[in-house]
Enzyme design. Structure first.
Site, PDB file in Angstrom:
ATOM      1  N   TYR A 114       0.826  -1.202   0.000  1.00 37.75           N
ATOM      2  CA  TYR A 114       0.000   0.000   0.000  1.00 37.75           C
ATOM      3  C   TYR A 114       0.857   1.248   0.000  1.00 37.75           C
ATOM      4  CZ  TYR A 114       0.847   0.899   5.005  1.00 37.75           C
ATOM      5  OH  TYR A 114       1.426   1.186   6.223  1.00 37.75           O
ATOM      6  N   ARG A 136       8.324   4.257  -4.591  1.00 33.39           N
ATOM      7  CA  ARG A 136       8.394   3.255  -3.516  1.00 33.39           C
ATOM      8  C   ARG A 136       7.411   2.118  -3.792  1.00 33.39           C
ATOM      9  NH1 ARG A 136       7.502   5.223   2.545  1.00 33.39           N
ATOM     10  NH2 ARG A 136       5.358   5.395   1.801  1.00 33.39           N
ATOM     11  N   ARG A 148      -7.165 -20.720  -1.812  1.00 36.50           N
ATOM     12  CA  ARG A 148      -6.160 -20.539  -0.763  1.00 36.50           C
ATOM     13  C   ARG A 148      -5.020 -21.554  -0.878  1.00 36.50           C
ATOM     14  NH1 ARG A 148      -4.589 -21.792   4.348  1.00 36.50           N
ATOM     15  NH2 ARG A 148      -3.869 -20.037   5.593  1.00 36.50           N
ATOM     16  N   HIS A 156      -0.589 -21.220  -0.017  1.00 41.02           N
ATOM     17  CA  HIS A 156       0.438 -20.250   0.379  1.00 41.02           C
ATOM     18  C   HIS A 156       1.283 -19.792  -0.808  1.00 41.02           C
ATOM     19  CE1 HIS A 156      -0.757 -21.661   4.288  1.00 41.02           C
ATOM     20  NE2 HIS A 156       0.057 -20.818   4.894  1.00 41.02           N
ATOM     21  N   LYS A 185       6.511  -1.877   1.895  1.00 40.96           N
ATOM     22  CA  LYS A 185       5.322  -1.295   2.546  1.00 40.96           C
ATOM     23  C   LYS A 185       4.150  -2.264   2.390  1.00 40.96           C
ATOM     24  CE  LYS A 185       3.037   3.175   3.216  1.00 40.96           C
ATOM     25  NZ  LYS A 185       3.233   3.290   4.661  1.00 40.96           N
ATOM     26  N   GLU A 188      11.932   2.422  14.354  1.00 39.29           N
ATOM     27  CA  GLU A 188      11.083   3.515  13.855  1.00 39.29           C
ATOM     28  C   GLU A 188       9.814   3.542  14.691  1.00 39.29           C
ATOM     29  OE1 GLU A 188       9.695   2.737   9.794  1.00 39.29           O
ATOM     30  OE2 GLU A 188       9.741   0.597  10.184  1.00 39.29           O
ATOM     31  N   LEU A 215      10.936   1.282   7.220  1.00 39.29           N
ATOM     32  CA  LEU A 215      10.360   1.764   5.975  1.00 39.29           C
ATOM     33  C   LEU A 215      11.036   3.094   5.650  1.00 39.29           C
ATOM     34  CD1 LEU A 215       8.053   1.183   3.884  1.00 39.29           C
ATOM     35  CD2 LEU A 215       6.841   3.006   5.064  1.00 39.29           C
TER      36      LEU A 215
HETATM   37  N1  PDD Z   1       2.670   4.939   7.527  1.00 35.95           N
HETATM   38  N2  PDD Z   1       7.334   3.647   8.987  1.00 35.95           N
HETATM   39  C1  PDD Z   1       6.188   2.961   9.001  1.00 35.95           C
HETATM   40  C2  PDD Z   1       6.171   1.619   9.647  1.00 35.95           C
HETATM   41  C3  PDD Z   1       5.031   3.502   8.416  1.00 35.95           C
HETATM   42  O1  PDD Z   1       3.890   2.791   8.419  1.00 35.95           O
HETATM   43  C4  PDD Z   1       5.100   4.792   7.828  1.00 35.95           C
HETATM   44  C5  PDD Z   1       3.904   5.430   7.179  1.00 35.95           C
HETATM   45  C6  PDD Z   1       6.319   5.486   7.853  1.00 35.95           C
HETATM   46  C7  PDD Z   1       6.484   6.845   7.227  1.00 35.95           C
HETATM   47  O2  PDD Z   1       6.407   6.767   5.813  1.00 35.95           O
HETATM   48  P1  PDD Z   1       5.876   8.003   4.955  1.00 35.95           P
HETATM   49  O3  PDD Z   1       6.692   9.175   5.366  1.00 35.95           O
HETATM   50  O4  PDD Z   1       6.124   7.610   3.554  1.00 35.95           O
HETATM   51  O5  PDD Z   1       4.410   8.189   5.296  1.00 35.95           O
HETATM   52  C8  PDD Z   1       7.418   4.869   8.429  1.00 35.95           C
HETATM   53  C9  PDD Z   1       1.470   5.398   6.864  1.00 35.95           C
HETATM   54  C10 PDD Z   1       1.232   6.872   7.007  1.00 35.95           C
HETATM   55  C11 PDD Z   1       0.298   4.534   7.313  1.00 35.95           C
HETATM   56  O6  PDD Z   1       0.506   3.343   7.437  1.00 35.95           O
HETATM   57  O7  PDD Z   1      -0.805   5.052   7.486  1.00 35.95           O
END
Ligand code: PDD
Length: 288
Positions: free
Chosen positions: A33, A52, A100, A102, A147, A180, A205
């Site tokens: 996403y 990304r 389904r 894996h 992501k 993070e 991320l």
């Molecule tokens: N999340 N790290 C993680 C684990 C995240 O889920 C996100 C963003 C970030 C920051 O990434 P960016 O600057 O590209 O938004 C770092 C989004 C906002 C979410 O899951 O809603």
């Protein structure tokens, strides 16, 4: 106003938007996403977000469902149909619908969902006083650079934050090093005034807000170091903040109920937050 979602080629009322129960996103969290901020109807840093996304697609060995230009058309149409001015657009791609199993299906057809909504500005107190964060063990997998929609550990950490009246959970690995936030990147300003955030790796991320803010720090002449920092360093920092497409740069002034420095938002965090707002507004102006 009723909301509209884009689901695999159709714009449908949000309340009627459906995916198949054999969607691999539903069955296995087999999907990716992006969340992109919308400022005055314009997507902020849309190309870095879609870069990304391309990277996530490659790493997951998933097929792009359409060209970047077509994706942008769908995202803007979803923004338009939902009358989004300032908010977010959410894009989710999953590996498709298959019985389904894996292992990946033979001829997967990437499923696409796009939603968009207005988001209210953060309460003034968040910025004036800073927000509280708690720490949580980082129990995620080894590919946090992708992501993916597989966010259960992040949800558990965020829930722990909510239950403690905190805005964010700061994830800490088994060595006591900060990775993070549960949905954000973590930053500190050291006692000698250096802005520090972790370098991109499979453990975090690589936030698009993070990349924009590194550029801002360079431009503004803020001394900057890209390296990992420990939880102890964060507790002793002069300032701390988190960044994401929905938090922008959010000052963190309490960690596990103890103040960071004097418990007030730091000057560098606030300066960067303002500069980031200008970065967003400039894109909206350029698009107008
Ligand atoms: N999340 N790290 C993680 C684990 C995240 O889920 C996100 C963003 C970030 C920051 O990434 P960016 O600057 O590209 O938004 C770092 C989004 C906002 C979410 O899951 O809603």
């Amino acid at each position: 106003m009723s909301r509209i979602a884009y689901v695999n080629g159709r714009y449908v009322p949000h309340s009627q938007a459906r995916v198949h129960i054999d969607d691999r996103g539903y069955q296995f969290a087999d999907g990716i996403y992006e969340v992109c901020a919308v400022c005055d109807g314009t997507m902020v840093d849309d190309d870095p977000h879609l870069d990304r996304l391309d990277r996530s697609l490659r790493e997951m060995r998933m097929e792009a469902p359409m060209s970047r230009a077509a994706l942008k058309v769908v995202m803007y149409e979803t923004i338009r149909r939902n009358l989004v001015k300032d908010g977010i657009v959410y894009l989710q791609l999953t590996r498709g619908v298959a019985p389904r199993d894996h292992a990946f299906p033979k001829n997967p057809k990437t499923q696409v969902v796009v939603t968009a909504r207005n988001v209210k500005p953060h309460p003034a107190a968040y910025v004036e006083e800073g927000v509280k964060a708690v720490t949580a063990p980082d129990i995620r997998w080894g590919r946090c650079d992708i992501k993916t929609i597989s966010l259960l550990p992040n949800c558990i950490a965020k829930q722990a934050a909510r239950e403690n009246g905190a805005y964010e959970a700061i994830l800490v690995d088994e060595k006591g090093v900060v990775t993070e936030g549960s949905s954000s990147n973590a930053w500190i300003v050291t006692q000698d005034g250096k802005l520090v955030t972790r370098a991109p790796s499979n453990e975090i991320l690589n936030g698009i807000t993070r990349l924009a803010i590194i550029e801002i720090a360079r431009r503004e002449g803020v001394p900057f170091e890209e390296r990992a920092f420990t939880l102890e360093e964060m507790r002793r920092a002069r300032e701390a903040f988190v960044t994401s497409a929905s938090s922008f740069a959010m000052p963190v002034t309490q960690l596990d109920d103890k103040p960071i420095a004097n418990g007030k938002p730091g000057t560098i965090a606030l300066r960067i937050r303002e500069a980031y707002f200008r970065h967003m507004a400039a894109q909206a102006e350029a698009a107008a």
